[in-house]
Design a protein around this motif. Sequence first.
Motif, PDB file in Angstrom:
ATOM      1  N   LEU A 117       0.908  13.306  -1.051  1.00 15.90           N
ATOM      2  CA  LEU A 117       1.381  11.937  -0.848  1.00 15.90           C
ATOM      3  C   LEU A 117       2.808  11.783  -1.356  1.00 15.90           C
ATOM      4  O   LEU A 117       3.640  11.116  -0.741  1.00 15.90           O
ATOM      5  CB  LEU A 117       0.467  10.945  -1.575  1.00 15.90           C
ATOM      6  CG  LEU A 117      -0.995  10.860  -1.102  1.00 15.90           C
ATOM      7  CD1 LEU A 117      -1.833  10.037  -2.070  1.00 15.90           C
ATOM      8  CD2 LEU A 117      -1.070  10.261   0.297  1.00 15.90           C
ATOM      9  N   ALA A 118       3.089  12.424  -2.507  1.00  9.86           N
ATOM     10  CA  ALA A 118       4.425  12.297  -3.090  1.00  9.86           C
ATOM     11  C   ALA A 118       5.455  13.079  -2.285  1.00  9.86           C
ATOM     12  O   ALA A 118       6.554  12.596  -2.007  1.00  9.86           O
ATOM     13  CB  ALA A 118       4.413  12.783  -4.537  1.00  9.86           C
ATOM     14  N   ARG A 119       5.105  14.286  -1.885  1.00  9.88           N
ATOM     15  CA  ARG A 119       6.089  15.142  -1.196  1.00  9.88           C
ATOM     16  C   ARG A 119       6.318  14.701   0.250  1.00  9.88           C
ATOM     17  O   ARG A 119       7.389  14.907   0.799  1.00  9.88           O
ATOM     18  CB  ARG A 119       5.632  16.605  -1.208  1.00  9.88           C
ATOM     19  CG  ARG A 119       5.565  17.194  -2.601  1.00  9.88           C
ATOM     20  CD  ARG A 119       5.766  18.703  -2.619  1.00  9.88           C
ATOM     21  NE  ARG A 119       5.751  19.181  -3.991  1.00  9.88           N
ATOM     22  CZ  ARG A 119       6.764  19.057  -4.839  1.00  9.88           C
ATOM     23  NH1 ARG A 119       7.892  18.501  -4.427  1.00  9.88           N
ATOM     24  NH2 ARG A 119       6.653  19.494  -6.075  1.00  9.88           N
ATOM     25  N   CYS A 120       5.298  14.153   0.851  1.00  8.89           N
ATOM     26  CA  CYS A 120       5.404  13.837   2.291  1.00  8.89           C
ATOM     27  C   CYS A 120       5.396  12.334   2.572  1.00  8.89           C
ATOM     28  O   CYS A 120       5.344  11.923   3.724  1.00  8.89           O
ATOM     29  CB  CYS A 120       4.297  14.538   3.067  1.00  8.89           C
ATOM     30  SG  CYS A 120       4.336  16.340   2.847  1.00  8.89           S
ATOM     31  N   GLY A 121       5.467  11.526   1.532  1.00 10.58           N
ATOM     32  CA  GLY A 121       5.592  10.081   1.738  1.00 10.58           C
ATOM     33  C   GLY A 121       7.062   9.746   1.924  1.00 10.58           C
ATOM     34  O   GLY A 121       7.740   9.328   1.010  1.00 10.58           O
TER      35      GLY A 121
ATOM     36  N   LEU B  88       0.803  -1.236   0.000  1.00  9.22           N
ATOM     37  CA  LEU B  88       0.000   0.000   0.000  1.00  9.22           C
ATOM     38  C   LEU B  88       0.829   1.277   0.000  1.00  9.22           C
ATOM     39  O   LEU B  88       0.291   2.383  -0.125  1.00  9.22           O
ATOM     40  CB  LEU B  88      -0.951   0.005   1.208  1.00  9.22           C
ATOM     41  CG  LEU B  88      -1.917  -1.173   1.307  1.00  9.22           C
ATOM     42  CD1 LEU B  88      -2.831  -1.009   2.526  1.00  9.22           C
ATOM     43  CD2 LEU B  88      -2.767  -1.328   0.045  1.00  9.22           C
ATOM     44  N   ARG B  89       2.128   1.123   0.156  1.00  5.89           N
ATOM     45  CA  ARG B  89       3.000   2.291   0.247  1.00  5.89           C
ATOM     46  C   ARG B  89       2.998   3.093  -1.061  1.00  5.89           C
ATOM     47  O   ARG B  89       3.023   2.518  -2.136  1.00  5.89           O
ATOM     48  CB  ARG B  89       4.436   1.768   0.539  1.00  5.89           C
ATOM     49  CG  ARG B  89       5.522   2.796   0.510  1.00  5.89           C
ATOM     50  CD  ARG B  89       5.762   3.364   1.872  1.00  5.89           C
ATOM     51  NE  ARG B  89       6.625   4.514   1.758  1.00  5.89           N
ATOM     52  CZ  ARG B  89       7.926   4.502   2.011  1.00  5.89           C
ATOM     53  NH1 ARG B  89       8.509   3.379   2.393  1.00  5.89           N
ATOM     54  NH2 ARG B  89       8.646   5.595   1.881  1.00  5.89           N
ATOM     55  N   VAL B  90       2.981   4.418  -0.950  1.00  5.49           N
ATOM     56  CA  VAL B  90       3.105   5.283  -2.130  1.00  5.49           C
ATOM     57  C   VAL B  90       4.148   6.362  -1.863  1.00  5.49           C
ATOM     58  O   VAL B  90       4.512   6.622  -0.707  1.00  5.49           O
ATOM     59  CB  VAL B  90       1.783   6.003  -2.495  1.00  5.49           C
ATOM     60  CG1 VAL B  90       0.716   5.023  -2.938  1.00  5.49           C
ATOM     61  CG2 VAL B  90       1.283   6.855  -1.336  1.00  5.49           C
ATOM     62  N   GLY B  91       4.588   6.993  -2.937  1.00  8.60           N
ATOM     63  CA  GLY B  91       5.361   8.220  -2.796  1.00  8.60           C
ATOM     64  C   GLY B  91       6.793   8.064  -2.342  1.00  8.60           C
ATOM     65  O   GLY B  91       7.387   9.016  -1.862  1.00  8.60           O
ATOM     66  N   SER B  92       7.362   6.888  -2.495  1.00 10.96           N
ATOM     67  CA  SER B  92       8.717   6.718  -1.978  1.00 10.96           C
ATOM     68  C   SER B  92       9.783   7.039  -3.029  1.00 10.96           C
ATOM     69  O   SER B  92      10.963   7.086  -2.725  1.00 10.96           O
ATOM     70  CB  SER B  92       8.907   5.290  -1.478  1.00 10.96           C
ATOM     71  OG  SER B  92       8.429   4.381  -2.430  1.00 10.96           O
ATOM     72  N   THR B  93       9.353   7.256  -4.264  1.00 12.40           N
ATOM     73  CA  THR B  93      10.354   7.436  -5.312  1.00 12.40           C
ATOM     74  C   THR B  93      10.735   8.905  -5.526  1.00 12.40           C
ATOM     75  O   THR B  93      11.674   9.385  -4.916  1.00 12.40           O
ATOM     76  CB  THR B  93       9.899   6.778  -6.636  1.00 12.40           C
ATOM     77  OG1 THR B  93       8.492   7.011  -6.792  1.00 12.40           O
ATOM     78  CG2 THR B  93      10.147   5.289  -6.621  1.00 12.40           C
ATOM     79  N   ASP B  94       9.993   9.603  -6.377  1.00 17.30           N
ATOM     80  CA  ASP B  94      10.350  10.988  -6.679  1.00 17.30           C
ATOM     81  C   ASP B  94       9.311  11.940  -6.095  1.00 17.30           C
ATOM     82  O   ASP B  94       8.158  11.940  -6.535  1.00 17.30           O
ATOM     83  CB  ASP B  94      10.434  11.144  -8.206  1.00 17.30           C
ATOM     84  CG  ASP B  94      10.936  12.524  -8.598  1.00 17.30           C
ATOM     85  OD1 ASP B  94      11.015  13.412  -7.722  1.00 17.30           O
ATOM     86  OD2 ASP B  94      11.250  12.706  -9.801  1.00 17.30           O
ATOM     87  N   PRO B  95       9.702  12.766  -5.133  1.00 19.73           N
ATOM     88  CA  PRO B  95       8.728  13.669  -4.501  1.00 19.73           C
ATOM     89  C   PRO B  95       8.118  14.668  -5.485  1.00 19.73           C
ATOM     90  O   PRO B  95       7.044  15.216  -5.227  1.00 19.73           O
ATOM     91  CB  PRO B  95       9.528  14.397  -3.417  1.00 19.73           C
ATOM     92  CG  PRO B  95      10.952  14.038  -3.613  1.00 19.73           C
ATOM     93  CD  PRO B  95      11.037  12.875  -4.551  1.00 19.73           C
TER      94      PRO B  95
END
Length: 292
Positions: A234-238, A8-15
């Motif tokens: 989600l992308a910036r704060c994951g 379920l994890r998202v946003g760990s690659t490119d913020p």
Amino acid sequence: MSDMRSLLRVGSTDPDVPVDLAAIDPNSTPGLPGRKTTGRDPKVWARAELELMGAELATQQEMLFAQATVEPQLGRSVLLVLQAMDCGGKDGAVKRVAGAMNPLGLHIKAFGPPTPEERRHDFLWRIRKALPPAGYVGVFNRSHYEDVLVVRVNGLAPESVWRPRYQKINDFERRLVGAGTTVVKVMLHISRDEQRERLTQRLVDPTKHWKFNPDDLDSRAKWDDYQAAYGEALARCGTDEAPWYVLPANRKWYRDWALAHLLRETFADLNLSYPQPDYDLAAQRRRLEADG
Ligand code: AMP
Ligand code: MG
């Protein structure tokens, strides 16, 4: 089953690349074993398993509480941050999943529009005040993320104010984690159709009228803007310290089951146990026996 967190994890690659929520099916059920494996109707099976997991979560929470009681300086806490579109199921998830734990050890806070006093302070002021003390499981029903979601979509503050908040949130959460709080952030992801269904229920069922807020229809009209704002948050704060999970939430029984799994895995990482007594157990038992 692979662990729920990696599913379920998202946003760990490119913020800088927003999470595309449209690519995540709100009807899907990642990690749920099929009928062939369980031999039962998935809903019935998931509800039964949730009950078992609930008991486990309650034990874990008790150990967290016990450790903080005995050694306050080593006490840890867990903070579950729940975000969703209106009707996303935050209240239901709190009731079903947090509700399995001991109310004494829970620290639950729902965030609405800031009060005049809260408005006079930095957006994290009211959040800091609501953090779970050591030994507690905190649940935020909405959170500081509203300050980059509703605030952004409704233009409640200019971009020059909300844009720097992603970084402020990351700094804040990093310090929080460093100080012993495990942060689990979950977006309950429903579809626009499911929201219509649930809003309709609120208008049709007299026991649900109180849940309906005419403003919800204004938010609904801005669905795409919200999804975009979520995608960026989600992308910036994951982050690795405080990851974001997107949990498909059209099916309530899957939502609760998967959320319980996430929490179970989170607790497992903490390696909790009941504390050893700091007194002589045998001597105390002898004293009690001599007492007659
Ligand atoms: P509910 O969760 O249904 O009780 O609704 C709470 C409402 O408070 C939602 O409409 C949120 O968008 C709103 N809200 C929460 N936090 C903020 C915030 N920081 N600024 C403005 N509105 C907020
Ligand atoms: Mg509402």
